[in-house]
Design a protein around this motif. Sequence first.
Motif, short mmCIF file in Angstrom:
data_model
loop_
_atom_site.label_atom_id
_atom_site.label_comp_id
_atom_site.label_asym_id
_atom_site.label_seq_id
_atom_site.Cartn_x
_atom_site.Cartn_y
_atom_site.Cartn_z
N SER A 128 0.47 -1.48 -0.05
CA SER A 128 0.01 0.07 -0.21
C SER A 128 0.91 0.74 0.09
CB SER A 128 -0.35 -0.09 0.96
OG SER A 128 -1.48 -0.94 1.32
N ASP A 129 2.70 1.03 -0.18
CA ASP A 129 3.13 2.45 -0.22
C ASP A 129 2.95 2.75 1.52
OD1 ASP A 129 5.41 3.58 -1.03
OD2 ASP A 129 4.22 4.86 -2.25
N GLN A 130 2.92 1.65 2.51
CA GLN A 130 2.60 2.62 3.88
C GLN A 130 4.39 2.35 4.39
OE1 GLN A 130 1.23 5.08 4.74
NE2 GLN A 130 -0.14 5.39 2.29
N PRO A 131 5.42 3.06 4.30
CA PRO A 131 6.66 2.21 4.69
C PRO A 131 7.34 2.81 6.49
CG PRO A 131 6.60 3.92 2.98
CD PRO A 131 5.80 3.50 2.39
N ALA A 132 6.67 3.43 6.22
CA ALA A 132 6.17 4.09 7.94
C ALA A 132 5.59 2.66 8.67
CB ALA A 132 5.94 5.02 8.57
N PHE A 133 4.50 2.57 7.76
CA PHE A 133 3.65 1.57 9.14
C PHE A 133 4.44 0.24 8.87
CE2 PHE A 133 -1.07 4.12 8.09
CZ PHE A 133 -0.32 4.56 9.21
#
Length: 296
Positions: free
Chosen positions: A47-52
């Motif tokens: 989902s292109d949410q690297p921090a998560f």
Amino acid sequence: MSTDLSASFNEQYMNINTKMKKRFMRKPNVSEATNEFIALAIQCEHSDQPAFAGHSYVGAAKCEASVGNFLGEAEHFLAAARQFMKAEKKLKSLKFYSGDRENLEAATGCYVQALQKYPDKSPLRTSILMELASDLIELNHKCEAASYYEQALEMVQESTMKVMCMRNLLNLKIDCGKYDVALEIANKICDSNLNIPEAITAEVQVSRILLTLLEKPPEDSKPLSLKQLFTDLMNDNESNAIPLNTDIRLKLQSIIICHTAGDIHSLISVAADTKQFLTMQQVELLHALIKEHAVC
């Protein structure tokens, strides 16, 4: 994940933690929780949410730590570090700068956690330090990167790797304006017994000459090899220690003469013709030399 990615992530993350807490009085299924954290991390990556994703890998690392699987813990901390670093680079590409450096600090912390799980002399510790330094350079935090290169250098045993690490550290110190430290490193490289490729020897010697002109170390503090370098250069002596072609030799001789005479106009003219032979760091040193004369 739902369209509200943050809420969806928090819900899933808390559900995994809750399962662990409910089973606390019994023997928790750590393997199941680890796999769920990893699955959540992969979902966040897609989902292109690297921090998560980074937070999810930290959860997996903590699960591995709870059962004493230190190598698994290190692996997941490394995965987390890379995701947090990816998040920081993403912010930079969008020209969004976070004052609290949340992702960068999380990435650095995870890299440090990972390397601490390996033995002191493990090559993996060196690799982690150099990876962190490389990321910091990409983010233009060069002075921070230099400190990790210094740590890596203390562990490096292999000759070629040591030379490259010292050369990178030399250039980082120049980038940070630490010319005195850079000169010390350049002297160490040239006075070492390492098998240094001719091209790197030439590059370091040019930097060494420019750094000496800038720093003006007392004559009695100069290593013998540095004194010999200037003697050989100014007298056109052939030496393996200065494998420079005729063009750069003549340019360096002119720079030294102009610098010694305090002739800024000639120095500017020679510098313009010399830049094509120099690295970015050496051009920076040349500019610093001109600026010094302009101030005087």
